[in-house]
Write an enzyme that holds these catalytic residues in place. Structure first.
Site, PDB file in Angstrom:
ATOM      1  N   LYS A  53       0.835  -1.207   0.024  1.00 57.67           N
ATOM      2  CA  LYS A  53      -0.017  -0.042  -0.012  1.00 57.67           C
ATOM      3  C   LYS A  53       0.729   1.332  -0.091  1.00 57.67           C
ATOM      4  CE  LYS A  53      -4.099  -1.863   2.124  1.00 57.67           C
ATOM      5  NZ  LYS A  53      -5.038  -1.871   3.273  1.00 57.67           N
TER       6      LYS A  53
ATOM      7  N   ASP B  27     -10.032   2.701   2.942  1.00 57.28           N
ATOM      8  CA  ASP B  27      -9.896   1.736   4.109  1.00 57.28           C
ATOM      9  C   ASP B  27     -10.704   2.837   5.253  1.00 57.28           C
ATOM     10  OD1 ASP B  27      -9.001  -0.489   3.049  1.00 57.28           O
ATOM     11  OD2 ASP B  27      -6.861   0.343   3.585  1.00 57.28           O
TER      12      ASP B  27
END
Ligand code: ATR
Length: 279
Positions: free
Chosen positions: A66, A103
């Site tokens: 990420k 997220d």
């Protein structure tokens, strides 16, 4: 040919994202294919380049890429910028790569919309100071938490993170032992401790009466942290399966401009969730 999407990570075989996106596509009548890509630990950038050169439209990015995805993106949403991590890459019509982070939105949607927790006025404890924690700090503050304490095994990382977000609200960083004597309405576990069935070493009495715990991990049984919560008076002890589906829905919306229903796939996965997974 249907539009191509994929999730890239290492390991990746456990990922539920293909199943989730296939269900979304069916439900919204979108023609797309969504696969798993095992990312090369030494050539993530090459994998991404090849995927998009081969008519790829969008990539979800999971552990451990990420932060690399954040660096690769030519432009980033404000959420991705703040999180320092990207879980959604989209190739724009001009060929540039856009990075988003869904997220935080996924956690907030699951916690507040699916389960009805009101973050306004809550004292929140966030455990962990890695990428998973960083992505949810701003959304928790924006939702109206009056106080956010970030506590980490390595205290210095929590202190650094708190300093970075201090401008967004009342945030403090500390080590786990410094939690003695403090109580919270919500504890969010963003550590990877549960992957080895461990629980961060926090005091037994740090949950207020009626307080909730949220573990970002999910499991077919209770996660270790859910068990901790239930043993220490949590009114609700949630796992991260809903967050997983909600962050996927947010990515789907960014890519396709349609918002899928999440409840059916959460119910479907609830029966078959793999033990100790994330992302
Ligand atoms: P992620 O991107 O999933 O957040 P990470 O950056 O490796 O992964 O961060 C893992 C987090 O879990 C860290 O906050 C780590 O604490 P340290 O910074 O002290 O390493 C935390 N963690 C992992 N195992 C833990 C354990 N057994 N107890 C408490 N914290 C743990």
């Amino acid at each position: 040919m249907p539009d191509r999407y994929a999730v890239i990570g290492n390991p990746i075989s456990h990922s539920k994202s293909p199943q989730i996106h296939a269900e979304f596509a069916l439900q919204t009548r979108q023609s797309l294919e969504y696969s798993r890509l095992l990312g090369d630990l030494t050539d993530f950038a090459g994998d991404v380049r090849r995927f998009f050169a081969d008519a790829g439209r969008g990539l979800n990015v999971t552990v451990p890429f990420k932060v690399q995805a954040w660096a690769l993106a030519n432009e980033r949403s404000p959420q991705a910028e703040l999180a320092g991590a990207v879980n959604t890459l989209t190739q724009l019509p001009n060929g540039r790569l856009r990075g988003d982070n869904t997220d935080g939105a996924g956690l907030m949607r699951d916690l507040t919309h699916n389960h009805g927790f009101d973050v306004r006025g809550a004292r929140v404890l966030l455990l962990g100071a890695g990428g998973a924690a960083q992505g949810v700090i701003q959304p928790l503050l924006a939702a109206g938490a009056t106080q956010l304490v970030i506590a980490n095994r390595t205290a210095s990382k929590a202190v650094e993170l708190a300093e970075k977000f201090a401008i967004a609200g009342a945030v403090n960083g500390c080590g786990l032992e410094a939690l003695a004597g403090q109580q919270f309405d919500l504890i969010v576990n963003a550590t990877s401790a549960g992957l080895t069935n461990a629980v961060p070493a926090i005091p037994n009495d740090c949950l207020n009466a009626g307080g909730w715990i949220y573990d970002m991990l999910y499991s077919d049984q209770c996660t270790a942290f859910q068990r901790w919560g239930l043993a220490h008076g949590a009114a609700r002890a949630l796992d991260g399966l809903g967050m997983l589906v909600e962050q996927a829905a947010e990515s789907f919306w960014l890519w396709r401009g349609v918002r899928p229903e999440t409840a059916p796939i959460i119910t479907q996965l609830r029966g078959v969730a793999a033990a100790g997974s994330r992302g």
